[in-house]
Design a protein around this motif. Structure first.
Motif, short mmCIF file in Angstrom:
data_model
loop_
_atom_site.label_atom_id
_atom_site.label_comp_id
_atom_site.label_asym_id
_atom_site.label_seq_id
_atom_site.Cartn_x
_atom_site.Cartn_y
_atom_site.Cartn_z
N PRO A 1 3.09 -15.66 -2.63
CA PRO A 1 2.07 -15.48 -1.60
C PRO A 1 1.46 -14.07 -1.53
CG PRO A 1 4.23 -15.34 -0.61
CD PRO A 1 4.44 -15.43 -2.10
N PHE A 2 1.32 -13.38 -2.65
CA PHE A 2 0.49 -12.17 -2.74
C PHE A 2 0.97 -10.99 -1.91
CE2 PHE A 2 -2.28 -15.90 -3.29
CZ PHE A 2 -2.45 -15.77 -4.66
N ASP A 3 2.25 -10.71 -2.05
CA ASP A 3 2.78 -9.47 -1.52
C ASP A 3 2.20 -8.32 -2.36
OD1 ASP A 3 4.77 -8.13 0.19
OD2 ASP A 3 5.62 -7.55 -1.74
N GLN A 4 1.73 -7.24 -1.70
CA GLN A 4 1.07 -6.16 -2.45
C GLN A 4 1.98 -5.59 -3.54
OE1 GLN A 4 -0.31 -2.75 -0.23
NE2 GLN A 4 -1.74 -2.17 -1.83
N ARG A 5 3.26 -5.44 -3.21
CA ARG A 5 4.21 -4.87 -4.17
C ARG A 5 4.30 -5.77 -5.41
NH1 ARG A 5 9.56 -2.63 -2.81
NH2 ARG A 5 8.55 -2.05 -0.86
N ALA B 1 -8.36 -2.90 -3.02
CA ALA B 1 -7.37 -3.04 -1.96
C ALA B 1 -5.96 -3.03 -2.54
CB ALA B 1 -7.62 -4.33 -1.18
N ALA B 2 -5.76 -3.71 -3.67
CA ALA B 2 -4.43 -3.75 -4.29
C ALA B 2 -4.01 -2.36 -4.74
CB ALA B 2 -4.43 -4.71 -5.47
N ALA B 3 -5.00 -1.53 -5.14
CA ALA B 3 -4.69 -0.17 -5.60
C ALA B 3 -4.58 0.81 -4.45
CB ALA B 3 -5.76 0.30 -6.58
N GLY B 4 -4.96 0.38 -3.25
CA GLY B 4 -5.03 1.27 -2.11
C GLY B 4 -3.77 1.25 -1.26
N PRO B 5 -3.84 1.88 -0.07
CA PRO B 5 -2.70 1.91 0.85
C PRO B 5 -2.45 0.52 1.44
CG PRO B 5 -4.65 2.87 1.87
CD PRO B 5 -5.01 2.60 0.44
N PRO B 6 -1.25 0.30 2.00
CA PRO B 6 -0.89 -1.03 2.52
C PRO B 6 -1.91 -1.61 3.51
CG PRO B 6 1.03 0.37 2.48
CD PRO B 6 -0.13 1.24 2.08
N ASP B 7 -2.53 -0.75 4.35
CA ASP B 7 -3.44 -1.34 5.34
C ASP B 7 -4.73 -1.84 4.68
OD1 ASP B 7 -3.81 1.43 4.97
OD2 ASP B 7 -5.19 1.51 6.68
N ALA B 8 -5.12 -1.23 3.53
CA ALA B 8 -6.29 -1.74 2.82
C ALA B 8 -6.00 -3.15 2.30
CB ALA B 8 -6.64 -0.82 1.65
N TRP B 9 -4.79 -3.33 1.78
CA TRP B 9 -4.40 -4.66 1.28
C TRP B 9 -4.30 -5.66 2.43
CZ3 TRP B 9 -4.61 -7.30 -2.95
CH2 TRP B 9 -3.84 -8.45 -3.11
N ALA B 10 -3.77 -5.19 3.57
CA ALA B 10 -3.63 -6.07 4.73
C ALA B 10 -5.00 -6.55 5.21
CB ALA B 10 -2.88 -5.35 5.85
N PHE C 1 -7.72 -6.83 3.41
CA PHE C 1 -8.27 -7.78 2.43
C PHE C 1 -7.63 -9.16 2.58
CE2 PHE C 1 -7.86 -9.80 -1.79
CZ PHE C 1 -9.21 -10.07 -2.01
N THR C 2 -6.30 -9.21 2.68
CA THR C 2 -5.65 -10.52 2.76
C THR C 2 -5.95 -11.20 4.10
OG1 THR C 2 -3.62 -9.35 3.36
CG2 THR C 2 -3.79 -10.16 1.11
N LYS C 3 -6.15 -10.38 5.17
CA LYS C 3 -6.49 -10.98 6.45
C LYS C 3 -7.84 -11.69 6.35
CE LYS C 3 -7.52 -9.53 11.04
NZ LYS C 3 -8.50 -8.46 11.10
N TRP C 4 -8.81 -11.02 5.73
CA TRP C 4 -10.12 -11.65 5.52
C TRP C 4 -10.02 -12.87 4.60
CZ3 TRP C 4 -14.90 -11.68 7.40
CH2 TRP C 4 -15.25 -10.67 8.29
#
Ligand code: HEM
Lengths: 130, 131
Positions: A50-54, B49-58, B60-63
């Motif tokens: 499910p696409f965990d960033q890590r 977003a994947a290369a960025g900080p955790p909140d950038a990824w959050a 993106f995935t929220k959208w």
């Protein structure tokens, strides 16, 4: 006035500069490349759910994921640039407008492609997540 | 373009009976255009977003998992399958094959049906994984 006109000004837009076949062939080659690489991406994405960033970052740190991903970015923006160019040429007939729209298109393709490639490299070459 | 507007254009779009090959042809262009704009932006955003900080990824995935994101996702996946299948058909037509009327119509219809089926299968898979 006509003596002021350079020879190139008289022939611009009138016909073939013999670039068409190369452009056409490039568009076919990149489409096959895109097809194979996107199949690979779909299969990879399904396995990453499910696409965990890590997990995503660890995956892209593997050369056998980072390299296909870079190729995918390259092929996508190359194919998209060539493709949209053909569509623009079909609808925008005024030489000045066409020049301007194609300029914007190249700018978009190069800038967006470079950003995407940079992001992949940043993950692939960066330190592992703590 | 140095076109003389007094010269008549040959009739084209208006004189043909509408058929699946025409629908597939224009859909190839529309889906290509959508993938090249919306699709490309989503690709760039996701990678950044994947290369960025955790909140950038959050963000993106929220959208991406909101109802709007899922709607765009379904649209993009259908566009991808339609464009890929009609793209493969293009490559066959480019070598000069598949122009016989019945064959042409058959494969045009096959890309339309195939794209819908593949989209449904893909989202059934995603749905299964998300549960
Ligand atoms: C997913 C990324 C892709 C994007 C963003 C994309 C975008 C485009 C665009 C904008 C065009 C120009 C449309 C036109 O001239 O009407 C095009 C043309 C084309 N695409 Fe794609 N495409 C993608 C993937 C594919 C794939 C996977 C194939 C499969 C074989 C493919 C095959 C083709 C072909 C053959 C053409 C040329 C059609 C023509 O000359 O009329 N594309 N694409």
């Amino acid at each position: 006035m006509s003596e002021m006109e350079t020879p190139i000004a008289r022939v611009r837009g009138l016909g073939s500069a013999r670039e068409g076949a190369g452009h056409w062939w490039q568009e076919r080659q990149t489409s096959l490349g895109a097809f194979l690489l996107y199949l690979w991406l779909l299969v990879s994405l399904v396995r990453l759910a499910p696409f965990d960033q890590r997990v995503v970052a660890d995956w892209l740190r593997d050369p056998f994921a980072a390299v296909p991903m870079l190729l995918l970015v390259w092929v996508t923006f190359r194919h998209l640039r060539d493709g949209l160019q053909v569509a623009v040429e079909d609808y925008v007939h005024d030489e000045g407008n066409k020049f301007f729209v194609l300029l914007l298109l190249n700018l978009f393709a190069v800038a967006a492609g470079a950003l995407a490639a940079f992001a992949v490299l940043k993950i692939a070459l960066g330190p592992p997540a703590a | 373009m140095h076109r003389n507007p007094d010269r008549p254009l040959s009739p084209h779009l208006t004189v043909w009976k509408w058929g699946p090959h025409m629908a597939v042809s224009i859909l190839h262009r529309i889906t290509g255009g959508a993938l090249a704009t919306v699709g490309a932006l989503v690709l760039v955003w996701g990678l950044l977003a994947a290369a960025g900080p955790p909140d950038a990824w959050a963000t993106f995935t929220k959208w991406a998992t909101s109802w709007l994101g899922i709607l765009v996702g379904i649209g993009l996946s259908w566009a991808f399958f339609q464009h890929s299948l009609s793209g493969l058909r293009h490559l066959v037509l480019d070598i000069g094959a598949g122009f016989e009327l019945r064959t042409n119509k058959l494969w045009a219809n096959a890309t339309l049906a195939g794209a819908v089926l593949l989209t449904a299968a893909f989202w059934a898979l995603v749905w299964g994984l998300a549960k």
